[in-house]
Every structure is written in C-alpha cells, then in structure tokens.
Write a protein that holds these residues in place. Structure first.
Motif, PDB file in Angstrom:
ATOM      1  N   LYS A 113      44.288  56.593 -53.828  1.00 12.98           N
ATOM      2  CA  LYS A 113      45.472  56.933 -54.700  1.00 12.98           C
ATOM      3  C   LYS A 113      45.733  55.848 -55.466  1.00 12.98           C
ATOM      4  O   LYS A 113      47.714  56.180 -55.329  1.00 12.98           O
ATOM      5  CB  LYS A 113      46.863  57.871 -53.828  1.00 12.98           C
ATOM      6  CG  LYS A 113      45.483  58.293 -52.258  1.00 12.98           C
ATOM      7  CD  LYS A 113      45.536  59.709 -53.717  1.00 12.98           C
ATOM      8  CE  LYS A 113      44.524  60.768 -52.307  1.00 12.98           C
ATOM      9  NZ  LYS A 113      44.098  61.968 -53.522  1.00 12.98           N
ATOM     10  N   ALA A 114      45.239  54.360 -55.781  1.00 14.91           N
ATOM     11  CA  ALA A 114      45.419  53.844 -57.102  1.00 14.91           C
ATOM     12  C   ALA A 114      46.416  54.364 -58.481  1.00 14.91           C
ATOM     13  O   ALA A 114      45.005  55.729 -58.598  1.00 14.91           O
ATOM     14  CB  ALA A 114      45.016  52.809 -57.399  1.00 14.91           C
ATOM     15  N   ASP A 115      47.263  54.023 -58.818  1.00 13.34           N
ATOM     16  CA  ASP A 115      47.678  54.531 -60.420  1.00 13.34           C
ATOM     17  C   ASP A 115      47.401  53.204 -61.013  1.00 13.34           C
ATOM     18  O   ASP A 115      47.877  52.266 -61.311  1.00 13.34           O
ATOM     19  CB  ASP A 115      48.480  54.975 -59.928  1.00 13.34           C
ATOM     20  CG  ASP A 115      49.290  55.784 -61.945  1.00 13.34           C
ATOM     21  OD1 ASP A 115      48.525  55.798 -62.162  1.00 13.34           O
ATOM     22  OD2 ASP A 115      50.707  56.071 -62.156  1.00 13.34           O
ATOM     23  N   PHE A 116      46.402  53.487 -62.637  1.00 14.29           N
ATOM     24  CA  PHE A 116      46.053  52.684 -63.333  1.00 14.29           C
ATOM     25  C   PHE A 116      46.483  53.064 -64.560  1.00 14.29           C
ATOM     26  O   PHE A 116      46.318  52.585 -65.631  1.00 14.29           O
ATOM     27  CB  PHE A 116      44.474  52.350 -63.519  1.00 14.29           C
ATOM     28  CG  PHE A 116      44.049  51.942 -62.201  1.00 14.29           C
ATOM     29  CD1 PHE A 116      43.807  50.705 -62.310  1.00 14.29           C
ATOM     30  CD2 PHE A 116      42.753  52.343 -61.675  1.00 14.29           C
ATOM     31  CE1 PHE A 116      43.381  49.938 -60.310  1.00 14.29           C
ATOM     32  CE2 PHE A 116      42.722  51.932 -60.509  1.00 14.29           C
ATOM     33  CZ  PHE A 116      43.193  50.870 -59.898  1.00 14.29           C
ATOM     34  N   ARG A 117      47.637  53.956 -64.405  1.00 16.96           N
ATOM     35  CA  ARG A 117      48.522  54.438 -65.899  1.00 16.96           C
ATOM     36  C   ARG A 117      48.986  53.139 -66.679  1.00 16.96           C
ATOM     37  O   ARG A 117      49.063  53.436 -68.217  1.00 16.96           O
ATOM     38  CB  ARG A 117      49.532  55.285 -65.796  1.00 16.96           C
ATOM     39  CG  ARG A 117      48.730  56.864 -65.519  1.00 16.96           C
ATOM     40  CD  ARG A 117      49.393  58.437 -65.453  1.00 16.96           C
ATOM     41  NE  ARG A 117      50.155  57.686 -64.062  1.00 16.96           N
ATOM     42  CZ  ARG A 117      50.797  58.670 -63.307  1.00 16.96           C
ATOM     43  NH1 ARG A 117      51.051  59.496 -64.565  1.00 16.96           N
ATOM     44  NH2 ARG A 117      51.880  58.225 -62.324  1.00 16.96           N
ATOM     45  N   ASN A 118      49.506  52.369 -65.706  1.00 13.95           N
ATOM     46  CA  ASN A 118      50.343  51.181 -66.258  1.00 13.95           C
ATOM     47  C   ASN A 118      49.360  49.517 -66.467  1.00 13.95           C
ATOM     48  O   ASN A 118      50.369  49.290 -66.192  1.00 13.95           O
ATOM     49  CB  ASN A 118      51.511  51.403 -65.900  1.00 13.95           C
ATOM     50  CG  ASN A 118      52.582  51.742 -66.344  1.00 13.95           C
ATOM     51  OD1 ASN A 118      53.194  52.960 -67.044  1.00 13.95           O
ATOM     52  ND2 ASN A 118      53.083  52.856 -65.152  1.00 13.95           N
ATOM     53  N   HIS A 119      47.921  49.858 -66.572  1.00 15.38           N
ATOM     54  CA  HIS A 119      47.378  48.521 -65.663  1.00 15.38           C
ATOM     55  C   HIS A 119      46.238  48.480 -66.121  1.00 15.38           C
ATOM     56  O   HIS A 119      45.461  50.037 -66.213  1.00 15.38           O
ATOM     57  CB  HIS A 119      47.409  48.274 -64.216  1.00 15.38           C
ATOM     58  CG  HIS A 119      46.589  47.187 -63.387  1.00 15.38           C
ATOM     59  ND1 HIS A 119      47.571  46.140 -63.210  1.00 15.38           N
ATOM     60  CD2 HIS A 119      45.698  47.271 -63.144  1.00 15.38           C
ATOM     61  CE1 HIS A 119      46.571  44.927 -63.233  1.00 15.38           C
ATOM     62  NE2 HIS A 119      45.406  46.122 -62.544  1.00 15.38           N
ATOM     63  N   ILE A 121      42.353  47.231 -65.741  1.00 10.42           N
ATOM     64  CA  ILE A 121      42.062  46.567 -64.603  1.00 10.42           C
ATOM     65  C   ILE A 121      40.963  45.658 -65.660  1.00 10.42           C
ATOM     66  O   ILE A 121      40.069  45.977 -66.355  1.00 10.42           O
ATOM     67  CB  ILE A 121      40.405  47.587 -64.112  1.00 10.42           C
ATOM     68  CG1 ILE A 121      41.223  48.874 -62.877  1.00 10.42           C
ATOM     69  CG2 ILE A 121      39.544  47.103 -63.046  1.00 10.42           C
ATOM     70  CD1 ILE A 121      40.372  49.976 -62.691  1.00 10.42           C
ATOM     71  N   GLN A 122      40.637  44.972 -65.067  1.00 10.58           N
ATOM     72  CA  GLN A 122      39.824  43.137 -65.115  1.00 10.58           C
ATOM     73  C   GLN A 122      38.878  43.035 -64.428  1.00 10.58           C
ATOM     74  O   GLN A 122      38.705  42.925 -63.440  1.00 10.58           O
ATOM     75  CB  GLN A 122      40.542  42.344 -65.843  1.00 10.58           C
ATOM     76  CG  GLN A 122      42.225  42.831 -67.045  1.00 10.58           C
ATOM     77  CD  GLN A 122      42.717  41.412 -67.836  1.00 10.58           C
ATOM     78  OE1 GLN A 122      43.693  40.782 -67.150  1.00 10.58           O
ATOM     79  NE2 GLN A 122      42.379  40.353 -68.475  1.00 10.58           N
ATOM     80  N   TRP A 123      37.902  42.461 -65.228  1.00  8.60           N
ATOM     81  CA  TRP A 123      36.622  41.762 -63.931  1.00  8.60           C
ATOM     82  C   TRP A 123      37.100  40.872 -62.801  1.00  8.60           C
ATOM     83  O   TRP A 123      36.059  41.360 -62.380  1.00  8.60           O
ATOM     84  CB  TRP A 123      35.646  41.009 -65.541  1.00  8.60           C
ATOM     85  CG  TRP A 123      34.625  40.410 -64.005  1.00  8.60           C
ATOM     86  CD1 TRP A 123      34.067  38.824 -64.510  1.00  8.60           C
ATOM     87  CD2 TRP A 123      33.438  41.632 -64.098  1.00  8.60           C
ATOM     88  NE1 TRP A 123      32.827  38.476 -64.059  1.00  8.60           N
ATOM     89  CE2 TRP A 123      32.144  40.005 -63.442  1.00  8.60           C
ATOM     90  CE3 TRP A 123      33.129  42.729 -63.736  1.00  8.60           C
ATOM     91  CZ2 TRP A 123      31.045  40.235 -62.814  1.00  8.60           C
ATOM     92  CZ3 TRP A 123      32.307  42.538 -63.015  1.00  8.60           C
ATOM     93  CH2 TRP A 123      30.943  41.852 -62.657  1.00  8.60           C
ATOM     94  N   PHE A 124      37.560  40.058 -63.403  1.00  5.04           N
ATOM     95  CA  PHE A 124      37.751  39.365 -61.890  1.00  5.04           C
ATOM     96  C   PHE A 124      38.898  40.534 -60.783  1.00  5.04           C
ATOM     97  O   PHE A 124      38.441  40.257 -59.634  1.00  5.04           O
ATOM     98  CB  PHE A 124      38.896  37.967 -61.895  1.00  5.04           C
ATOM     99  CG  PHE A 124      40.918  38.578 -62.519  1.00  5.04           C
ATOM    100  CD1 PHE A 124      41.657  39.088 -62.019  1.00  5.04           C
ATOM    101  CD2 PHE A 124      40.882  38.865 -63.910  1.00  5.04           C
ATOM    102  CE1 PHE A 124      43.196  39.207 -61.621  1.00  5.04           C
ATOM    103  CE2 PHE A 124      41.712  38.922 -64.442  1.00  5.04           C
ATOM    104  CZ  PHE A 124      43.415  39.250 -63.325  1.00  5.04           C
ATOM    105  N   GLU A 125      39.442  41.727 -61.633  1.00  3.44           N
ATOM    106  CA  GLU A 125      39.944  42.216 -60.426  1.00  3.44           C
ATOM    107  C   GLU A 125      39.123  43.321 -59.031  1.00  3.44           C
ATOM    108  O   GLU A 125      39.204  43.269 -58.664  1.00  3.44           O
ATOM    109  CB  GLU A 125      40.828  43.400 -60.535  1.00  3.44           C
ATOM    110  CG  GLU A 125      42.351  42.327 -61.700  1.00  3.44           C
ATOM    111  CD  GLU A 125      43.208  43.308 -62.288  1.00  3.44           C
ATOM    112  OE1 GLU A 125      43.877  43.438 -61.865  1.00  3.44           O
ATOM    113  OE2 GLU A 125      43.108  43.915 -63.212  1.00  3.44           O
TER     114      GLU A 125
END
Length: 520
Positions: A113-119, A121-125
């Motif tokens: 249930k992670a929310d990525f609307r304000n984030h 994602i990058q390769w290191f993550e």
C-alpha cells in the motif's frame, strides 16, 4: 499474481498518480481556461510510450554525436561500426533489466500500500527495496557521479560548439555563460514535463547528424587523406569506451518509466530508440571519418573540420539547444536526490524547489572549467562510471534478485523466450558483466585515463581554450618595436621576436676589403 500486478499498473493512466504527483497538480491549479489546459497538456504533460521513446532517443545521442568520428579515427571504420552495433544491443539489454527491476520493486511496494503520488522512484531506491542498503549505497554513488559528469560533458560541449561560430570569446568564458543557461533547467519539475523538449531535441540531433553526413560527402576526401586506425592500443580502447558511453544513456531509465502512465510498456522502448539512434550515428561518423581520416585524431569535435556555412552554423545552434535539454535530463535525477536529502521533494512551490536545486549546478559548473577536455572526458566517464552504473550493476542486481526459485516463479515479468528464459538470461548477464569489467573498465579505463592524463599534461587544468587554433605568429625585429608600445591585438603572445642582426666583425670586414683590393 504477476498478471494482477501488471493489471494494477496498466490501470493507472491518470497523470497525477504516476510519478509526477504534485508536480502536475501544482501546474494545473494555475490554469484559468480549458484551452490553456489543453495547450499545457499538449506541450508540457507527457506520460505516453511515445514520450518515453522521444526521451530515450533524445537523451541517448547528444554531444557524443560530434565525437564519434573521433572514435572512428582511433578504432578504424570496421571496428567503429561493429562496436556501435554491439554496445547498442548491450545497452538495450541492460535497460530492459532496469525496467524489469523497477516493475518488480513497484509491484512489491504497491502490495504494501505504498503511495508514490508525491514521490519519484529512483534507481538507488529500487536497489534498496530489492537488495538492501549496501546495494543502494553503491548504486547511489555510481549513478550520481555518472550523472554529475554527464552534465559536465554537456556544458563542455556547449562551449566547444559555440566557439566555432563565435571565437571572440574563449571556451572558458563560454562555459561561464552556458552554465547560467543550463541552470534554467531547475524550473522543469520532472521527466513528465519534457514532452516538447525531448521532441525538439531529437529533431535537432537528427538535423545535425545528417548535416555531418551530407556535408562530409559533398566536401569529399581531403588531399592525402589517411585512414590509419587502429594504430595504438591506447587509442583503440579509448575509442571503444567512448562508444560504450554513447549507448550508456539509460541511467535515467527509472525516472523516465516513473513518468509514464503505463510503465510496463517501456520494455522495448529503449531498443526501438537505439535502432533509430543508429541511423544517425553510423552514417554521420562513417562519412566524416571517410572525408577527413587521421585529421580527426587531433579534432575531437567533428564540426571543427567542416567549412563554415549557414548549414553548419544552424547545426551548431541546434546542438547548443539540445545540449541544454540533455543537461536537464542528466541533472534532473540529481535534483531529485538533493530534494530528498533536504526534505523538499514533495514541496508544492516550483520557485522554492527551483531555488533549492541551484546548488547542484555549482559543482558541475566548476568541473567543466577544470576539465574542459571535450572528447577524452567522454571515454574516461564511459570506462570508470558508465561501465558500472548501467551495465555491471543492473546485470548483477537482476541475477541476485532472482537467484532463488521462489523469486523466479513469482517474478513480475518472465524473461523472453528468444533470450533462453532464465538460463539464457543468466548467461547473457554473466557475459555482460565479464566483458564490461575486462574490456570496458579494465582496458578501457587504462586507455582512457592514459589519454586523459596526457591532455592534462599537454593543456593543463583550467585551460582557457582547449584545442583552439593557435594564431599564426607575426615575425618582427626587436628594433622595430615602437618604443615598447604594442598597438596590435593580443599583445606580446602574438609575436615571435627576433633579436637585431649582429654587426659584422672587424675580421670579416677587413677580410672582405682585402679580397676586393686584390682585384684593383
């Protein structure tokens, strides 16, 4: 389970819910009319597969287009063509691996249930979520350093190119000017907002590539042209690592995918972009090398050998604009990392976030002034940074992520049949790691750093005008100097001073007199 995950990703078509989040919401709040909103969507908000293709193709071939003829002079025609095809295919494969790892990470996080609307994602993550913090730290170090120097190279290329249509300022001064121009990229929120810029960038590069090819063929071969390459092992592997760098532009793959409405469509996009790029790089590099041959060994920028015409000036201007765009491509992931570090990544204010990004540009500006070696720096970055960032680390990460039978059975994406499924994938990944480690990093690192150190010894750090033509010296007797006043532009450095002619010795004079007196 994998199919359900893919369906959940496919259903997310709303631009504000994929990667850009508040970036887009912030822009839409200021729209006062539906017409303005449609125009903004057409030019500014892009998340389709076509946008991703333009982004990948535009970012992959920028200033390096001008250095590929230089690489051909080091490699020879046959090796230059083969290395382009080989590294283009290898780069497409590792970009595919990165896309699969992104989808795997994204799917696992959405189950939580992670929310990525304000984030973003990058390769290191991705590495952190799949393999742990040690992989994250290594990936972050290599990725940020590569993108930092990738931005430096774009800035160096701007100064190198503009000099060929305006040499009244030296290249260092032009670096100062274009550093300020490139800093304007802090106002572009994310890759979601590069729609019109990536399209224009690819059009500009296409023009420049075909200008190089056609202009070289019309110019014809120079008198006494020689095609000696390859002659030295150092030059051979230097040229090979520049091509490795050329097809290593997928360090921003994760950010581009995250800006897509359907990121699972990315799998073949980079390959299609590479195929188009090859239609630009192969004809242009081969034509310029055919026309000028070994002269390219001392002219890393192909534009320097072509006569000045309105068509060449147009190519220079278009490449300048494209290099500023590519600077933004390379620097935007660095902006994201910096925003996350200082806690402004989810800030709604564009101006506040732009101001916070400016410190990222300063070290890039400084390094471009320290190492203005257009051409050799590409090979050094390719061997030491690109080799690990977009080849070795993705291949190793893919093998480690799916090392267990359980992980392979529950993978979001099964390997393609043409690659031999899991067995074939592991064989290909092992080959990529070994080849790039030995040839790219080992031999390439030795050759490119040898050449790079040679440039430092020849020109020095902070050199004012790298590979600029030296004006012909004006020979003038010292006695003719008008009282120490120099009314000539440039002062003393433009003159080769000759001492006054020596007065004839007495012995010479009387000997000459006796010679003539005998004849009287």
């Amino acid at each position: 389970m994998a199919a359900a995950a893919n369906e959940s990703l496919a259903d997310e078509k709303v631009p504000g819910t994929i990667g850009v989040g508040r970036y887009e919401e912030m822009e839409q709040d200021g729209d006062s009319s539906a017409a303005k909103s449609r125009l903004s969507g057409l030019l500014w908000h892009g998340g389709s597969a076509y946008d991703a293709w333009f982004s990948c193709a535009s970012n992959q071939v920028a200033q390096v287009l001008l250095t590929l003829p230089y690489s051909f002079s080091q490699l020879g025609m046959l090796s230059g063509i083969l290395f382009q095809l080989f590294y283009g295919l290898m780069g497409s494969w590792t970009a595919y691996l990165i896309s699969i790892l992104y989808l795997e990470y994204r799917t696992r996080k959405e189950r939580e249930k992670a929310d990525f609307r304000n984030h973003v994602i990058q390769w290191f993550e991705v590495l952190d979520g799949l393999l742990g913090r040690h992989w994250r730290n290594v990936g972050l170090a290599f990725n940020c350093t590569f993108l930092l120097f990738g931005s430096v190279i774009q800035l160096i290329a701007c100064a190198s190119n503009i000099y060929y249509i305006n040499d009244r300022l030296d290249k260092r001064t032009w670096t100062y000017i274009f550093g300020a121009c490139c800093a304007t990229t802090v106002f572009i929120p994310s890759f979601h907002n590069y729609r019109i810029w990536s399209f224009l960038g690819l059009v500009m590069t296409t023009y420049t590539a075909w200008y190089l090819a056609v202009a070289s063929l019309i110019h014809g071969q120079v008198d006494g042209v020689k095609h000696s390459g390859p002659t030295k092992m150092v030059l051979y592997f230097t040229g090979a690592t520049n091509i490795l760098y050329t097809f290593g532009g997928h360090a921003v793959t994760v950010e581009v995918m995250h800006a897509m409405w359907r990121p699972q469509k990315f799998k073949a996009i980079y390959l299609l972009a590479t195929l188009y790029v090859l239609t630009l790089t192969l004809p242009s590099a081969a034509s310029v090398y055919w026309a000028f041959g070994d002269q390219l060994l001392t002219h890393s920028n192909a534009l320097s050998l072509l006569p000045r015409t309105p068509f060449r000036d147009a190519a220079v201007v278009l490449m300048l604009v494209h290099q500023i765009i590519t600077f933004g491509f390379a620097c935007t992931p660095l902006y994201f990392v910096w925003e996350k570090l200082i806690g402004l990544h989810d800030c709604r204010s564009l101006c506040k976030r732009a101001a916070a990004r400016l410190p990222v540009v300063v070290p890039i500006w400084f390094l471009a002034i320290v190492f203005p070696f257009f051409g050799p720096i590409n090979s050094a970055v390719g061997s030491l940074l690109v080799s690990f960032t977009v080849y070795i680390i993705p291949a190793l990460a893919h093998m480690v992520t799916y090392r267990s039978a359980h992980a392979r059975e529950n993978a979001v994406e099964q390997p393609p049949r043409f690659a031999g499924r899991w067995t074939g994938t592991y064989v290909i990944n092992t080959f990529v790691v070994m080849w790039v480690l030995v040839v790219g990093f080992g031999f390439g690192g030795w050759a490119s750093m040898t050449n790079f150190v040679r440039q430092i010894n020849s020109f020095g750090l902070f050199t004012k005008c790298y590979q600029c033509p030296v004006p012909a010296p004006i020979t003038m007797p010292l006695s003719a100097a008008p009282g120490g006043s120099w009314p000539f532009p440039g002062g003393l450095q433009n003159f080769t001073m000759l001492p006054p002619a020596a007065a004839p010795s007495p012995t010479h004079f009387f000997g000459h007199y006796r010679h003539h007196s005998h004849g009287l």
